[in-house]
Design an enzyme around this catalytic site. Structure first.
Site, mmCIF file in Angstrom:
data_model
loop_
_atom_site.group_PDB
_atom_site.id
_atom_site.type_symbol
_atom_site.label_atom_id
_atom_site.label_comp_id
_atom_site.label_asym_id
_atom_site.label_seq_id
_atom_site.Cartn_x
_atom_site.Cartn_y
_atom_site.Cartn_z
ATOM 1 C CG ASP A 68 -8.892 8.613 -0.803
ATOM 2 O OD1 ASP A 68 -9.949 8.843 0.056
ATOM 3 O OD2 ASP A 68 -9.140 7.957 -1.946
ATOM 4 C CG ASP A 89 -13.573 3.383 -3.526
ATOM 5 O OD1 ASP A 89 -12.320 3.132 -2.774
ATOM 6 O OD2 ASP A 89 -14.575 4.449 -3.185
#
Length: 203
Positions: A68, A89
């Protein structure tokens, strides 16, 4: 501890793939959310007693986590993209231990709770440091170009992924591995507090 070395190794191929995806109209946020979905799938498989099978989406999730940023660098970085990335995350890092707790609550509950507490504490020191660093306009590229200020430590993303892989390969060792890794997380967090005291003295 190993993230800086790992970034130098993986960034060139990720950047090439990121440019290719960006050229096809894929956005960084889409890659981030795909990585989260794979991570949650891995956690679900672990909870269902299939940790070996969970390795595939787990590693795919971490590939997306690196990709990403590569897509963002090929297009345009956004504050929301950086925010979304760190939120996803943290959810991933909490979901994997939770999967092992749900797989066997009686055996893994205490060690899993300790591990999650250590992640919570470590995450708080990481984000708190990043906030103060932003306030003082500090910059670092030791961990690549990031939306937040990343402080190094004994345990970073590379070590955590290696730990999760080890848990999936040897799920019977979850309890001792979780206690050991959790203690190292506490050491990392305390070292970051000491660093903050040195870097951010009273003005």
């Amino acid at each position: 501890m190993l993230d800086g070395w790992m970034r130098r190794l993986i960034d060139p191929p990720l950047d090439r793939l990121g440019r290719a995806l960006a050229g096809r109209g894929v956005t960084a946020d889409t890659v981030t959310l795909a990585g989260l979905a794979l991570g949650l799938l891995a956690a679900g498989l672990i909870a269902l007693g299939e940790p070996a099978l969970a390795l595939i989406p787990l590693l795919g999730s971490r590939l997306a986590d690196g990709l990403d940023g590569a897509v963002a660098r090929a297009t345009a970085k956004t504050d929301f993209g950086g925010f979304l990335d760190i939120v996803c995350d943290f959810l991933f890092y909490g979901a994997i231990p939770l999967g092992f707790v749900l797989m066997d609550p009686a055996a893994n509950g205490a060690a899993g709770a300790f591990l999650l507490a250590s992640f919570y504490f470590n995450g708080a020191t990481f984000l708190g440091f990043a906030i103060l660093a932003e306030r003082r306009r500090m910059e670092t590229r030791a961990r690549g170009l990031k939306s937040l200020y990343f402080t190094g430590g004994l345990l970073e993303g590379t070590e955590t992924i290696a730990f999760f892989v080890a848990l999936c390969v040897w799920p019977g060792w979850f309890v001792p591995l979780a206690w050991a890794f959790g203690m190292l997380c506490f050491v990392t967090a305390v070292s970051r507090i000491l660093l903050a005291k040195k870097v951010f003295p009273p003005e």
